[in-house]
Design an enzyme around this catalytic site. Sequence first.
Site, short mmCIF file in Angstrom:
data_model
loop_
_atom_site.label_atom_id
_atom_site.label_comp_id
_atom_site.label_asym_id
_atom_site.label_seq_id
_atom_site.Cartn_x
_atom_site.Cartn_y
_atom_site.Cartn_z
N CYS A 57 0.79 2.96 -8.11
CA CYS A 57 1.19 1.77 -8.59
C CYS A 57 1.52 1.55 -10.28
O CYS A 57 2.63 1.15 -10.69
CB CYS A 57 0.89 0.51 -8.15
SG CYS A 57 0.51 0.27 -6.36
N CYS A 130 0.71 -2.85 -10.04
CA CYS A 130 0.10 -3.17 -8.62
C CYS A 130 0.26 -4.89 -8.78
O CYS A 130 0.55 -5.53 -9.53
CB CYS A 130 -1.27 -2.73 -8.63
SG CYS A 130 -2.14 -2.85 -6.97
N ASP A 131 -0.23 -5.03 -7.42
CA ASP A 131 0.13 -6.54 -7.14
C ASP A 131 -0.25 -7.67 -8.07
O ASP A 131 0.58 -8.48 -8.47
CB ASP A 131 -0.67 -7.03 -5.60
CG ASP A 131 -0.21 -6.14 -4.59
OD1 ASP A 131 0.50 -5.27 -4.87
OD2 ASP A 131 -0.82 -6.35 -3.24
N CYS A 202 3.64 -0.06 -3.62
CA CYS A 202 3.80 -0.11 -2.05
C CYS A 202 5.19 -0.39 -1.77
O CYS A 202 5.55 -1.61 -2.10
CB CYS A 202 2.60 -0.89 -1.47
SG CYS A 202 0.90 -0.40 -1.86
N GLU A 454 -8.03 -9.85 0.75
CA GLU A 454 -7.17 -9.68 1.63
C GLU A 454 -7.54 -9.09 3.04
O GLU A 454 -8.24 -8.03 2.92
CB GLU A 454 -5.74 -8.83 1.03
CG GLU A 454 -5.25 -9.67 0.02
CD GLU A 454 -4.07 -8.82 -0.84
OE1 GLU A 454 -3.34 -9.29 -1.56
OE2 GLU A 454 -4.10 -7.46 -0.28
N SER A 480 -2.56 -9.39 2.82
CA SER A 480 -1.84 -8.41 2.09
C SER A 480 -0.35 -8.56 2.33
O SER A 480 0.02 -9.28 3.38
CB SER A 480 -2.08 -6.92 2.51
OG SER A 480 -1.29 -6.14 1.96
#
Length: 564
Positions: A57, A130-131, A202, A454, A480
Amino acid sequence: MTDTRTKRRMNWNSHHITQGDERAPNRAMLRAVGFEDGDFDKAIIGVAHAQSNITPCNNGLGELADHITGALREGGAMPQVYGTITVSDGISMGTEGMKCSLVSREVIADSIETVSRGQSHDGLIVVGGCDKNMPGAMIGIARLNIPAIFVYGGTIKPGHYQGKDLTIVSVFEAVGAYGAGKMSREDFEQIEKRACPGNGSCGGMYTANTMSSAFEAMGMSLPYSSTMSAVDAEKAVSAADSARALIRLIEQDIRPLDILTKKAFENAITVVMAVGGSTNAVLHLMAIAHACGVDLTLEDFERIRERTPVFCDLKPSGKYVATDLHEVGGIPRVMKMLLKAGLLHGDCLTVTGQTVAENLADVPDQPDPGQDVILPFDQPLYSQGHLAILRGNLAPEGSVAKISGLRQIKITGPARVFDSEEECMAAIMGDQIKAGDVIVIRYEGPKGGPGMREMLSPTSAIIGKGLGDSVGLITDGRFSGGTYGLVVGHVAPEAYVGGPIALVQEGDIIELNAETCELTLHVDDAELERRRAAWVAPEPRYRRGVLAKYARLVGSAARGAVTD
């Protein structure tokens, strides 16, 4: 005189450290990092990025930052590059390390605020992948309220095996399928090796792509930038364009809080619903709204859900990935369809300096024929949004259910109670869970985990074992963006503070009904009061360090799990 005023405005903040005889020591240090005589009247721009080879990511963010700094210099500004952190959700998933994921959102926000406030930056560009990079960046941006823009690192391209597209979730689900004897060792290993072909976040409409889409909808990223592949040339071009846009924002004195209004958050929620985005959007948008001083509640999500159809067929529950969406018009096409339907606020300001409606003026308001990534507005996948807010005696403050891709959206069954993710995962892999069960995973909330892990590993294992439509899962943790199934997360109050989820016992009957938005524990009030009187708060799992500090500070998931 005009030029002087313009220069003064461009260094509206940094002049505090660059101007006057008393700032000679400051300038001396700046000269050591490349400043020359003519540079001290220029805007000084913070370029924060989370370059890291911890995760695909973030593996290409440094290169994007280079394109940004080059464009800033060409535009007459002085970039100052600094790093922030990342934690890979995918790699830490199912481990103790996952407790650090949501914590990293706060660390990222704090670090960005600290550096750019401390260095008197005139503007800010944040590059994330990333997230938690996304909400962490936007929280920091909102707190600073200096001209700013977010640059998404880009999405990963899908892997391929036996004619099917693969994402990281394919691997998580393969774990359950292989464990259930439904997949050969060869297929299992090939899916692992082929799922992630290169750099990028992702690939489905998971959390990173959900938040990048939300930021584009809010007006804090350039149009089309949220669905670009990380490895395509247009991503580098878009990064440089973002730098040029930031210079215009400084010239026009457009600040984040001019853009991040209640209407902008409503636009973001609407787009998240239309594309089938992650449950994490609820938590993160509420936290960003808190930083903006905007009153955003769970009721706002439910109100918008009821009027917004899901018309993009994207993973995890659908067929396609973010790059497929990009090829058929991206988020602007989705937004134009929503605008035509009267579901977006077209008058919201954006980082282009124009309104949402002005940005979308030349975008078609119908999906392209011959594709089924974006469906016609009047022929959606679902007539209402997929992120439902459930309440009831098990979640008085609320909870979040993701109800897309389900054959049924309600279940009533006996509780299977686990006080950690690990205990639950062992039961699933040991074939101790059967159709009709309602799994309860508790003490995984913001304070109790701490960190609100998650639950992708257990939900994916359930699906891999063929139980995705017949087993419910309820948790005070999170899910997630790759999760789908009969799942309810963010249950509040959490178990650690004595929420009703702490009182559930093995075999209690639980009703999960996403149709009526109710989450009910079928135990009478007198018995619940007896259990409450006997309940004892658990000892903290951590007494020192960042997780202990986080557990002391963090608030309810129903209000975004914020720490300030």
